[in-house]
Write an enzyme that holds these catalytic residues in place. Structure first.
Site, PDB file in Angstrom:
ATOM      1  N   GLY A  17      25.704  16.044  -7.455  1.00 13.85           N
ATOM      2  CA  GLY A  17      26.222  14.788  -7.985  1.00 13.85           C
ATOM      3  C   GLY A  17      26.683  14.832  -9.430  1.00 13.85           C
ATOM      4  N   ASN A  19      29.691  15.222 -10.455  1.00 15.79           N
ATOM      5  CA  ASN A  19      30.920  14.412 -10.550  1.00 15.79           C
ATOM      6  C   ASN A  19      30.605  12.923 -10.507  1.00 15.79           C
ATOM      7  OD1 ASN A  19      33.618  16.013 -10.576  1.00 15.79           O
ATOM      8  ND2 ASN A  19      32.271  17.168  -9.191  1.00 15.79           N
ATOM      9  N   ILE A  99      34.518  16.801   7.069  1.00 21.41           N
ATOM     10  CA  ILE A  99      35.923  16.459   7.304  1.00 21.41           C
ATOM     11  C   ILE A  99      35.988  14.963   7.659  1.00 21.41           C
ATOM     12  CG2 ILE A  99      37.975  16.997   8.655  1.00 21.41           C
ATOM     13  CD1 ILE A  99      37.072  19.594   7.677  1.00 21.41           C
ATOM     14  N   HIS A 116      38.761  18.822  -5.554  1.00 19.59           N
ATOM     15  CA  HIS A 116      38.680  20.166  -4.978  1.00 19.59           C
ATOM     16  C   HIS A 116      38.715  21.190  -6.115  1.00 19.59           C
ATOM     17  CE1 HIS A 116      39.145  23.316  -2.021  1.00 19.59           C
ATOM     18  NE2 HIS A 116      40.083  23.838  -2.790  1.00 19.59           N
ATOM     19  N   GLU A 181      36.599  19.214 -13.796  1.00 23.63           N
ATOM     20  CA  GLU A 181      36.437  18.207 -12.728  1.00 23.63           C
ATOM     21  C   GLU A 181      35.901  16.913 -13.323  1.00 23.63           C
ATOM     22  OE1 GLU A 181      33.894  19.524  -9.567  1.00 23.63           O
ATOM     23  OE2 GLU A 181      35.136  21.241  -9.097  1.00 23.63           O
TER      24      GLU A 181
HETATM   25  C1  GRF Z   1      32.516  20.156  -6.812  1.00 21.20           C
HETATM   26  O1  GRF Z   1      32.683  21.474  -7.262  1.00 21.20           O
HETATM   27  C2  GRF Z   1      33.739  19.694  -6.072  1.00 21.20           C
HETATM   28  O2  GRF Z   1      34.922  20.286  -6.502  1.00 21.20           O
HETATM   29  C3  GRF Z   1      33.465  20.088  -4.656  1.00 21.20           C
HETATM   30  O3  GRF Z   1      32.085  19.907  -4.516  1.00 21.20           O
HETATM   31  C4  GRF Z   1      31.428  20.056  -5.774  1.00 21.20           C
HETATM   32  C5  GRF Z   1      30.530  18.870  -5.999  1.00 21.20           C
HETATM   33  O4  GRF Z   1      29.711  19.033  -7.118  1.00 21.20           O
HETATM   34  N1  GRF Z   1      34.279  19.307  -3.749  1.00 21.20           N
HETATM   35  P1  GRF Z   1      28.789  17.849  -7.630  1.00 21.20           P
HETATM   36  O5  GRF Z   1      27.850  17.463  -6.488  1.00 21.20           O
HETATM   37  O6  GRF Z   1      29.673  16.715  -8.041  1.00 21.20           O
HETATM   38  O7  GRF Z   1      28.021  18.414  -8.780  1.00 21.20           O
END
Ligand code: GRF
Length: 208
Positions: A17, A19, A99, A116, A181
């Protein structure tokens, strides 16, 4: 002055988590005019749920069984029910390892976005940072894109580039990508919050 009401975001994730945290930080720092209405996870003990709860955000484990890699059938319906219950306008996939199928896509047309860890269309799928390193790419990065019926194929909203260094391992490159990200996802959501995004075919245009 921004007179729009805050964008109601639901975050779906399966992992740590970071992000989701970046999105919450951007909101509390005033960089993102939004409210996280819920965090939903298909993994009961995912740290993303714990993070949300600590910050007073409604957080629910919702089983996607019996499927292992997709969100379909009764599981999909359970997610749809929750998203409607929380009044989500936009669904942000932040490490949601499934998906997305037509039921959810139809309920949130051009309203589901994903982050991504590669510069799409290069290196879709799993462990993209490792794919980039193994391939010998000199740059890598991340992509925020709309979700369509394919895997990592929807129209691209925003990308950030990082260098690949001679000294990189998969872990160091992944960390550099993740830093970006955390910038890109809130920025992309703010574009949606401002109502600036138009999709024309594959191209995403930013207009008033
Ligand atoms: C990230 O690297 C994202 O690009 C991918 O999954 C990961 C999630 O990381 N889709 P987090 O759980 O947000 O730390």
């Amino acid at each position: 002055m921004n007179t729009r009401s805050p964008l109601r975001i639901a975050i779906l994730g399966s992992g740590k988590g970071s992000n989701a945290q970046a999105i919450l930080d951007a909101i509390s720092e005033g960089r993102l005019n939004a409210r996280v209405v819920c965090v939903l996870s298909d993994v009961a003990d995912a740290f993303i749920l714990e993070r949300a709860r600590r910050q007073g955000i409604p957080a629910e484990f919702i089983s996607a069984a019996p499927f292992k890699t997709k969100l379909e059938g009764e599981g999909e319906q359970r997610y749809l029910d929750a998203l409607n219950r929380y009044g989500a306008e936009v669904v942000a996939l932040a490490g949601f390892m499934r998906i997305i199928k037509p039921g959810l896509l139809a309920a949130f047309p051009n309203r589901i976005i994903n982050i991504h860890p590669a510069l799409l269309p290069a290196f879709p799928g799993m462990e993209s940072w490792k794919q980039a390193l193994d391939y010998g790419a000199r740059v890598a990065g991340c992509t925020v894109h709309f979700v369509d019926a394919g895997t990592d194929t929807g129209p691209i909203l925003l990308q950030k580039v990082v260098p690949v260094l001679d000294s990189d391992t998969a872990a160091t490159l992944h960390a550099r990508i993740q830093e970006q990200e955390h910038v890109a996802f809130p920025e992309a959501l703010q574009l949606l919050a401002e109502g600036l995004v138009r999709i024309e075919g594959r191209r995403v245009r930013l207009t008033q």
